[in-house]
Design an enzyme around this catalytic site. Structure first.
Site, PDB file in Angstrom:
ATOM      1  N   TYR A 156       0.837  -1.206   0.000  1.00  0.00           N
ATOM      2  CA  TYR A 156       0.000   0.000   0.000  1.00  0.00           C
ATOM      3  C   TYR A 156       0.873   1.257   0.000  1.00  0.00           C
ATOM      4  O   TYR A 156       0.656   2.192  -0.773  1.00  0.00           O
ATOM      5  CB  TYR A 156      -0.907  -0.039   1.234  1.00  0.00           C
ATOM      6  CG  TYR A 156      -1.940   1.057   1.311  1.00  0.00           C
ATOM      7  CD1 TYR A 156      -3.140   0.962   0.617  1.00  0.00           C
ATOM      8  CD2 TYR A 156      -1.717   2.182   2.100  1.00  0.00           C
ATOM      9  CE1 TYR A 156      -4.092   1.973   0.709  1.00  0.00           C
ATOM     10  CE2 TYR A 156      -2.660   3.191   2.190  1.00  0.00           C
ATOM     11  CZ  TYR A 156      -3.849   3.079   1.495  1.00  0.00           C
ATOM     12  OH  TYR A 156      -4.791   4.081   1.581  1.00  0.00           O
ATOM     13  N   LYS A 160       1.158   4.080  -2.901  1.00  0.00           N
ATOM     14  CA  LYS A 160       0.774   5.475  -2.618  1.00  0.00           C
ATOM     15  C   LYS A 160       1.946   6.439  -2.816  1.00  0.00           C
ATOM     16  O   LYS A 160       1.749   7.586  -3.226  1.00  0.00           O
ATOM     17  CB  LYS A 160       0.204   5.591  -1.206  1.00  0.00           C
ATOM     18  CG  LYS A 160      -1.128   4.846  -1.024  1.00  0.00           C
ATOM     19  CD  LYS A 160      -2.206   5.401  -1.947  1.00  0.00           C
ATOM     20  CE  LYS A 160      -3.565   4.770  -1.739  1.00  0.00           C
ATOM     21  NZ  LYS A 160      -4.582   5.283  -2.671  1.00  0.00           N
TER      22      LYS A 160
END
Ligand code: NAP
Length: 248
Positions: A156, A160
């Site tokens: 993640y 990001k």
């Protein structure tokens, strides 16, 4: 009505932050395309909220942001139907959390596919239309985790952080065509995604946040709407942190 006559596609708008963004863009007069992957009933609910908020003839569109052929075909179809595509909010995202030693290949692939490749596929598909019409606003939903890291979120956080790099590159590539590309980086926001967190994690986050509470999707949406407006025409390649002061 700062977004009157603008056509906006919001990915992952069936719930959470995407829903709040869709409603906010509608409130400012945009015609909103509410994208979702699996939650059709929730997407229809977002559509109703958009209709109540104002704006043009909103619609719901199912597609998987991680499927390049589907994305290209859908954006073409939407461009033909609406005559233009002005705003893309790359919001769709998933999380799979685990420490690296136990992190499975399929979880890595799934997170990167939706959260990073999805932003690339959607941005590539709309950039041709935005460049031609010499107007466009792309807003990518990154995360505080892409700025400061977070144990248990290797895929993640990589996705990001990758979004921030992509935002800056696309901002440079598209600036001459009057297409701006910016990101927002939310902190801890109350949605289905954070509902999965353990209570002690939430309490720890709350203690660390200078403003003392988690944010709401409605805290994110106005910043996105501003970046989509004419007033933000000279802002590109930036990351707007909306996090209650947790990371500065
Ligand atoms: P959420 O409540 O879990 O909603 C996720 C949305 O993404 C849903 O509408 C979902 O559609 C959609 N989606 C997932 N995979 C998709 C795909 N392959 N194609 C199209 N749509 C897809 O999440 P959220 O908390 O609102 O998060 C929204 C964005 O903000 C994400 O990018 C997330 O990483 C980011 N963010 C969230 C937080 C937070 O604290 N919540 C903080 C920082 C950043 P379906 O309903 O159809 O599955």
């Amino acid at each position: 009505m700062m977004l009157k006559d603008r056509v906006a596609v919001v990915t992952g708008a069936s719930r959470g932050i995407g829903r709040a963004i869709a409603v906010e863009l509608a409130r400012h007069g945009a015609r909103v395309v509410v994208n979702y992957q699996g939650s059709e009933a929730a997407a229809q609910e977002t559509l109703k909220l958009c209709q109540g908020a104002g704006g043009g003839e909103h619609m719901v569109k199912q597609f998987d942001v991680g499927n390049p052929d589907q994305v290209t075909a859908t954006m073409k179809e939407l461009h033909e139907a609406c005559g233009r595509l002005d705003i893309l909010v790359n919001n769709a995202g998933i999380s799979r959390d685990m420490l690296i030693m136990r992190f499975k290949n399929e979880d890595w692939d799934a997170v990167l596919r939706t959260n990073l490749s999805g932003v690339f596929y959607c941005s590539r598909a709309v950039s041709r239309y935005m460049s031609k019409q010499e107007f466009g606003r792309i807003v990518n939903v990154s995360s505080i985790v892409g700025q400061m890291g977070n144990a248990g979120q290797v895929a993640y956080s990589a996705a990001k952080a990758g979004i921030i790099g992509m935002t800056k590159t696309l901002a440079k590539e598209l600036a001459k065509r009057k297409v701006t590309v910016n990101a927002v980086a939310p902190g801890f926001i109350k949605t289905d995604m954070t509902a999965a967190l353990k209570e002690e994690m939430v309490q720890m986050a709350q203690m660390a946040i200078p403003m003392g509470e988690l944010g709401t999707p409605e805290d994110i949406a106005p910043g996105v709407a501003f970046l989509c407006s004419d007033g933000a025409r000279y802002i590109t390649g930036q990351v707007l942190a909306i996090n209650g002061g947790l990371y500065m």
